[in-house]
Design an enzyme around this catalytic site. Sequence first.
Site, PDB file in Angstrom:
ATOM      1  N   ASP A 268      55.310  -2.283 -44.468  1.00  0.00           N
ATOM      2  CA  ASP A 268      55.019  -2.385 -42.865  1.00  0.00           C
ATOM      3  C   ASP A 268      53.604  -1.943 -42.710  1.00  0.00           C
ATOM      4  OD1 ASP A 268      54.821   1.117 -41.782  1.00  0.00           O
ATOM      5  OD2 ASP A 268      55.699   0.565 -43.639  1.00  0.00           O
TER       6      ASP A 268
ATOM      7  N   ASP B 141      57.770  -1.450 -50.650  1.00  0.00           N
ATOM      8  CA  ASP B 141      57.280  -0.052 -49.878  1.00  0.00           C
ATOM      9  C   ASP B 141      58.681   0.634 -49.402  1.00  0.00           C
ATOM     10  OD1 ASP B 141      55.703   2.120 -48.518  1.00  0.00           O
ATOM     11  OD2 ASP B 141      56.122   0.968 -46.859  1.00  0.00           O
TER      12      ASP B 141
ATOM     13  N   ASP C 267      59.323   4.008 -47.217  1.00  0.00           N
ATOM     14  CA  ASP C 267      59.191   4.794 -45.933  1.00  0.00           C
ATOM     15  C   ASP C 267      58.662   3.594 -44.899  1.00  0.00           C
ATOM     16  OD1 ASP C 267      59.500   6.801 -47.263  1.00  0.00           O
ATOM     17  OD2 ASP C 267      57.573   7.684 -47.190  1.00  0.00           O
TER      18      ASP C 267
END
Length: 241
Positions: free
Chosen positions: A188, A16, A18
């Site tokens: 995250d 991922d 961002d």
Amino acid sequence: MKLFIRPEAFSVISFDLDDTLYDNRPIIRQAEAASQQFLNQQYPKSQAWQVGDWHRLKLTLIKQRPQLRHDPSLARQAMLECGLVQLGYDARTAKAGATAVFDHFVIHRSHFSVSDPVLELLAKLKQNYRLIGITNGNVDYQRIGLGDLLEFVLHPGQGFKQKPAADMFVQAAKQLNIPLRQILHIGDSAMSDVVGARQAGCQAVWLNPGFGVTEEAALTLQLPHIEIGNIQELLKFKMFS
């Protein structure tokens, strides 16, 4: 590092972007502010609205057109075009304005570079694994310094639903010509990244807390294989390959 499920052998690491490889919050705030300033200057009637008004309009449009949830770029353009019409501009001006403001947003959305420590980490991992990106955002990975490190990056839209839907994980495995279980996805979000990867058949590493965040989050529906508190802990992964 917390080991919940011992990983199987993997050949690809998916990231991922961002809030996993960089803190995305100040970047988005700056891009929002820059595009709002451009909007107000070029289309003065927009000064009657605040940022919150635009966000509420986007939520309304997503409720009316659920497919927009899976295409952040299209959702932003639809918000801008609809808003300009509501503010009193004709349809042709609103369409052109939406394109111009969105283009301005995109420039600032990717106007940064991933930090040297993270780039060095990825370069080291690339010596042993193929690296890709699977993100719900619309950052231009080439512009932020990841073009030589990631083989490709998948974004939602163009028929692909955003995570936690399996679409992008399945497409990644197809492009790589490997089984889904050989992809170790790192992110995250307990929902988008952990649940998304696990339900798709990939392995999952949860970065908790996310990049630039100090407070840990709670697990949701599924355990990751591994939980890490710092992205640099990935250098320990040779033991699992």
